[in-house]
Design an enzyme around this catalytic site. Structure first.
Site, PDB file in Angstrom:
ATOM      1  N   SER A 242      -7.456  -7.224  16.997  1.00 21.66           N
ATOM      2  CA  SER A 242      -7.185  -8.087  18.161  1.00 21.66           C
ATOM      3  C   SER A 242      -6.503  -7.302  19.280  1.00 21.66           C
ATOM      4  O   SER A 242      -6.914  -7.382  20.449  1.00 21.66           O
ATOM      5  CB  SER A 242      -6.348  -9.305  17.755  1.00 21.66           C
ATOM      6  OG  SER A 242      -5.234  -8.933  16.986  1.00 21.66           O
ATOM      7  N   HIS A 272      -9.322  -9.985   9.253  1.00 19.02           N
ATOM      8  CA  HIS A 272      -8.162  -9.876  10.151  1.00 19.02           C
ATOM      9  C   HIS A 272      -7.449 -11.235  10.139  1.00 19.02           C
ATOM     10  O   HIS A 272      -6.924 -11.646   9.118  1.00 19.02           O
ATOM     11  CB  HIS A 272      -8.662  -9.440  11.533  1.00 19.02           C
ATOM     12  CG  HIS A 272      -7.604  -9.085  12.526  1.00 19.02           C
ATOM     13  ND1 HIS A 272      -6.326  -8.730  12.174  1.00 19.02           N
ATOM     14  CD2 HIS A 272      -7.631  -9.023  13.895  1.00 19.02           C
ATOM     15  CE1 HIS A 272      -5.620  -8.470  13.268  1.00 19.02           C
ATOM     16  NE2 HIS A 272      -6.390  -8.646  14.326  1.00 19.02           N
ATOM     17  N   HIS A 319      -3.793  -3.719   3.050  1.00 16.88           N
ATOM     18  CA  HIS A 319      -3.608  -3.536   4.483  1.00 16.88           C
ATOM     19  C   HIS A 319      -4.202  -2.202   4.896  1.00 16.88           C
ATOM     20  O   HIS A 319      -4.214  -1.248   4.111  1.00 16.88           O
ATOM     21  CB  HIS A 319      -2.118  -3.567   4.867  1.00 16.88           C
ATOM     22  CG  HIS A 319      -1.910  -3.857   6.323  1.00 16.88           C
ATOM     23  ND1 HIS A 319      -1.881  -2.870   7.268  1.00 16.88           N
ATOM     24  CD2 HIS A 319      -1.768  -5.024   6.983  1.00 16.88           C
ATOM     25  CE1 HIS A 319      -1.708  -3.421   8.459  1.00 16.88           C
ATOM     26  NE2 HIS A 319      -1.649  -4.736   8.311  1.00 16.88           N
ATOM     27  N   ARG A 328       6.767  -8.928   7.207  1.00 10.36           N
ATOM     28  CA  ARG A 328       6.493 -10.273   7.743  1.00 10.36           C
ATOM     29  C   ARG A 328       6.283 -11.249   6.586  1.00 10.36           C
ATOM     30  O   ARG A 328       6.607 -12.424   6.682  1.00 10.36           O
ATOM     31  CB  ARG A 328       5.259 -10.231   8.659  1.00 10.36           C
ATOM     32  CG  ARG A 328       5.437  -9.288   9.846  1.00 10.36           C
ATOM     33  CD  ARG A 328       4.137  -9.098  10.608  1.00 10.36           C
ATOM     34  NE  ARG A 328       3.090  -8.531   9.768  1.00 10.36           N
ATOM     35  CZ  ARG A 328       1.823  -8.376  10.151  1.00 10.36           C
ATOM     36  NH1 ARG A 328       1.448  -8.755  11.358  1.00 10.36           N
ATOM     37  NH2 ARG A 328       0.933  -7.843   9.338  1.00 10.36           N
ATOM     38  N   ASP A 374      -0.444 -12.618   5.611  1.00  9.69           N
ATOM     39  CA  ASP A 374      -1.284 -13.812   5.473  1.00  9.69           C
ATOM     40  C   ASP A 374      -1.179 -14.470   4.104  1.00  9.69           C
ATOM     41  O   ASP A 374      -1.651 -15.593   3.926  1.00  9.69           O
ATOM     42  CB  ASP A 374      -2.747 -13.455   5.773  1.00  9.69           C
ATOM     43  CG  ASP A 374      -2.919 -13.052   7.225  1.00  9.69           C
ATOM     44  OD1 ASP A 374      -2.344 -13.730   8.081  1.00  9.69           O
ATOM     45  OD2 ASP A 374      -3.602 -12.058   7.496  1.00  9.69           O
TER      46      ASP A 374
HETATM   47  N1  AMX Z   1      -8.879  -7.313  -2.626  1.00  7.88           N
HETATM   48  C1  AMX Z   1      -9.937  -6.631  -3.118  1.00  7.88           C
HETATM   49  N2  AMX Z   1     -10.329  -5.437  -2.680  1.00  7.88           N
HETATM   50  C2  AMX Z   1      -9.612  -4.890  -1.694  1.00  7.88           C
HETATM   51  C3  AMX Z   1      -8.472  -5.522  -1.146  1.00  7.88           C
HETATM   52  C4  AMX Z   1      -8.126  -6.789  -1.631  1.00  7.88           C
HETATM   53  N3  AMX Z   1      -7.111  -7.507  -1.146  1.00  7.88           N
HETATM   54  N4  AMX Z   1      -7.953  -4.734  -0.190  1.00  7.88           N
HETATM   55  C5  AMX Z   1      -8.745  -3.636  -0.133  1.00  7.88           C
HETATM   56  N5  AMX Z   1      -9.747  -3.743  -1.046  1.00  7.88           N
HETATM   57  C6  AMX Z   1     -10.873  -2.833  -1.246  1.00  7.88           C
HETATM   58  C7  AMX Z   1     -11.672  -2.748   0.043  1.00  7.88           C
HETATM   59  O1  AMX Z   1     -12.571  -3.842   0.161  1.00  7.88           O
HETATM   60  C8  AMX Z   1     -12.353  -1.420  -0.097  1.00  7.88           C
HETATM   61  O2  AMX Z   1     -13.446  -1.600  -0.963  1.00  7.88           O
HETATM   62  P1  AMX Z   1     -14.833  -0.784  -0.705  1.00  7.88           P
HETATM   63  O3  AMX Z   1     -14.461   0.667  -0.855  1.00  7.88           O
HETATM   64  O4  AMX Z   1     -15.756  -1.306  -1.762  1.00  7.88           O
HETATM   65  O5  AMX Z   1     -15.256  -1.127   0.691  1.00  7.88           O
HETATM   66  C9  AMX Z   1     -11.307  -0.586  -0.847  1.00  7.88           C
HETATM   67  O6  AMX Z   1     -10.402  -1.523  -1.461  1.00  7.88           O
HETATM   68  C10 AMX Z   1     -10.485   0.322   0.067  1.00  7.88           C
HETATM   69  O7  AMX Z   1      -9.949  -0.451   1.112  1.00  7.88           O
HETATM   70  P2  AMX Z   1      -8.569  -0.044   1.818  1.00  7.88           P
HETATM   71  O8  AMX Z   1      -8.761   1.309   2.415  1.00  7.88           O
HETATM   72  O9  AMX Z   1      -7.435  -0.226   0.869  1.00  7.88           O
HETATM   73  O10 AMX Z   1      -8.415  -1.179   2.900  1.00  7.88           O
HETATM   74  P3  AMX Z   1      -9.125  -1.234   4.329  1.00  7.88           P
HETATM   75  O11 AMX Z   1      -8.252  -0.494   5.279  1.00  7.88           O
HETATM   76  O12 AMX Z   1     -10.555  -0.878   4.274  1.00  7.88           O
HETATM   77  O13 AMX Z   1      -9.041  -2.803   4.624  1.00  7.88           O
HETATM   78  C11 AMX Z   1      -8.018  -4.932   4.600  1.00  7.88           C
HETATM   79  C12 AMX Z   1      -7.801  -3.437   4.855  1.00  7.88           C
HETATM   80  C13 AMX Z   1      -6.782  -5.679   5.057  1.00  7.88           C
HETATM   81  C14 AMX Z   1      -9.218  -5.398   5.428  1.00  7.88           C
HETATM   82  C15 AMX Z   1      -8.273  -5.143   3.088  1.00  7.88           C
HETATM   83  O14 AMX Z   1      -7.105  -4.791   2.371  1.00  7.88           O
HETATM   84  C16 AMX Z   1      -8.679  -6.554   2.755  1.00  7.88           C
HETATM   85  O15 AMX Z   1      -9.864  -6.890   2.853  1.00  7.88           O
HETATM   86  N6  AMX Z   1      -7.694  -7.436   2.359  1.00  7.88           N
HETATM   87  C17 AMX Z   1      -7.986  -8.836   2.129  1.00  7.88           C
HETATM   88  C18 AMX Z   1      -8.104  -9.576   3.439  1.00  7.88           C
HETATM   89  C19 AMX Z   1      -6.747  -9.674   4.128  1.00  7.88           C
HETATM   90  O16 AMX Z   1      -5.747 -10.035   3.527  1.00  7.88           O
HETATM   91  N7  AMX Z   1      -6.742  -9.375   5.439  1.00  7.88           N
HETATM   92  C20 AMX Z   1      -5.514  -9.547   6.271  1.00  7.88           C
HETATM   93  C21 AMX Z   1      -4.960  -8.243   6.735  1.00  7.88           C
HETATM   94  C22 AMX Z   1      -3.777  -8.464   7.680  1.00  7.88           C
HETATM   95  C23 AMX Z   1      -4.271  -8.977   9.008  1.00  7.88           C
HETATM   96  O17 AMX Z   1      -4.929  -8.282   9.749  1.00  7.88           O
HETATM   97  N8  AMX Z   1      -3.994 -10.207   9.298  1.00  7.88           N
END
Ligand code: AMX
Length: 440
Positions: A242, A272, A319, A328, A374
């Site tokens: 964002s 996000h 994250h 937070r 979140d």
């Molecule tokens: N559950 C399951 N798998 C997860 C995970 C979770 N909570 N967090 C990361 N992973 C997986 C990723 O999907 C990725 O898998 P892939 O290699 O098969 O694509 C792998 O772990 C490596 O990811 P990462 O480097 O640790 O995270 P990222 O930087 O790619 O993504 C985020 C970060 C937040 C998108 C990811 O942790 C996620 O999808 N979390 C769940 C959704 C969430 O809570 N989002 C809110 C974030 C805060 C915000 O912006 N509001």
């Protein structure tokens, strides 16, 4: 000139000079190299943006203008009789870098309340959208519709000097922030309360207090939660989707309305800002599937494992930058411990924070197994009766406007140019790798 404008007008020349001197004296020094992993991996960790308002440390969490969340919870001004920081105060800090006095915060409060008015055509535009359109869709449409009142767009057409562009940016930011609670409340009452809209409170009430009132929640605990939430989510340095989008779109000198509405489209993504509604949905579905109440630890663990096995994420965990429990999340947890320690959903969140990180670790993919902001939000809102999950990201958006718009003022004050990184193709990468590999 308002006191805020005056403060900025005094600060801007020296910050501009610092930017000029850095470019002049150190312009050719590298601050980052980019690996192929980073290039193919969402530019994680690449230093490529300048954002004045906050900096995110992977192990400590966010610092707003150098101040941590626990510190600001103590030092920012509060509403009369309240314990939570006023969002007006964090806006002052993000914008000026100075901790506000109570009267600084109250001045901003009065200014925002003075500007609150939804142009009539905005509600008509929203009313033309199906009532069950996602609230984030309605929010972005509403913000874009308000663009007709952009002072930035008008002054640009009139030929304002580039160095002065921060002034109409601030002007639009103040009006937009003032009106966002009205727009958000309009969407909420339209989608979930049969279109019965509520009048604004008298102008002695602060911005978040009035927002709570217009949403229809009279409990003072809800207003306090809203103040905390709107403070906590306001900024998370420049690279998140964002914030980066607002900055990028603003760099084309699109006005603050266009830039913010673009940023809100990014916030609406499930990875996000939408994760807060997803996290609550996950908790409720798990509770119902496991027979109601607070499920046993072994049952939670098995449910989380099964979710991962089907390739889905555990919302509210992990994250892109943080490598620790999100401060937070901790601040929201402390609020829950003080106001609702026996709440059933809070007890599930509490159990999850003990269980999920170990399961994610064993699963071996997520770089951070810890809860993010979140994971907690929905449970707090449900406690006070705001149960419509689809609305949660709108609250996030109202908060994120504070940081992204404060940043946009500085983008224009510093004269940052249109953003235009270089892209390469996979063919270019193949060739590059071939050239770099030593011949046998
Ligand atoms: N559950 C399951 N798998 C997860 C995970 C979770 N909570 N967090 C990361 N992973 C997986 C990723 O999907 C990725 O898998 P892939 O290699 O098969 O694509 C792998 O772990 C490596 O990811 P990462 O480097 O640790 O995270 P990222 O930087 O790619 O993504 C985020 C970060 C937040 C998108 C990811 O942790 C996620 O999808 N979390 C769940 C959704 C969430 O809570 N989002 C809110 C974030 C805060 C915000 O912006 N509001």
């Amino acid at each position: 000139m308002t006191p805020l404008e005056k403060k900025l007008a005094e600060m801007i020349p020296s910050v501009r000079e610092e930017r000029r001197a850095l470019a002049r004296d150190h312009g050719d020094e590298a601050v980052a190299t980019v690996s192929i992993t980073q290039l193919l991996g969402g530019l994680r960790g690449v230093r490529g943006l300048v954002t004045e308002t906050s900096v995110l440390d992977p192990h400590e969490g966010i610092r707003f203008r150098g101040h941590t969340i626990p510190e600001l919870l103590q030092r920012l001004p509060r509403a009369q009789g309240g314990t939570q920081p006023l969002p007006e105060g964090i806006f002052h800090l993000l914008l000026t870098g100075e901790l506000p006095s109570r009267s600084d915060a109250m001045e901003i409060s009065a200014e925002w309340r003075r500007r609150e008015r939804l142009p009539e055509h905005v509600t008509r535009v929203i009313d033309a959208v199906p009532r069950d359109a996602h609230p984030m869709t309605q929010l972005t449409i509403g913000i874009a519709a308000m663009q007709t009142e952009s002072v930035f767009a008008r002054r640009y057409r009139e030929g304002i000097e580039r160095a002065q562009l921060w002034e109409p940016t601030l002007e639009d930011a103040m009006t937009l922030i003032a009106r966002l609670p009205l727009l958000a409340a309009y969407i909420y009452r339209r989608s979930f309360r049969g279109g019965e809209h509520l009048p604004a409170a008298d102008r002695t009430l602060d911005w978040a207090g009035n927002f709570a009132r217009m949403l229809g929640f009279e409990d003072p605990g809800f207003a306090e939660l809203l103040r905390l939430y709107l403070f906590l989510l306001s900024d998370h340095e420049g690279g998140n989707v964002s914030a980066h989008t607002v900055h990028l779109v603003g760099s084309a000198l699109s006005d603050p309305y266009l830039a913010l509405s673009a940023g809100m489209n990014g916030l609406a993504g499930p990875l996000h800002g939408l994760a807060n509604q997803e996290a609550l949905r996950f908790i409720l579905e798990m509770r119902d599937r496991l027979g109601g109440g607070v499920p046993a630890r072994a049952a939670i663990e098995s449910h989380v494992r099964q979710t991962l096995e089907t390739g889905r994420v555990i919302p509210g965990y992990g994250h892109a930058v943080l490598r620790t429990t999100d401060p937070r999340y901790v601040a929201q947890r402390n609020f829950a411990l003080a106001h609702m320690p026996d709440d059933e959903l809070f007890r599930i969140v509490d159990a999850m924070q003990e269980i999920v990180p170990a399961v994610l670790r064993r699963h071996g993919k997520a770089k951070s197994p810890w809860p993010n902001v979140d994971a907690h939000t929905g449970v707090l809102l449900v406690h006070y009766g705001l149960e419509e999950h689809d609305f949660y990201t709108v609250l996030f958006g109202v908060s994120r406007a504070l940081g992204t718009l404060a940043s946009l003022v500085w983008d224009r004050a510093l004269g940052l140019p249109i953003e235009r990184p270089k892209s390469v193709s996979l063919e270019w990468l193949r060739e590059h790798v071939r050239e770099m590999t030593p011949k046998a």
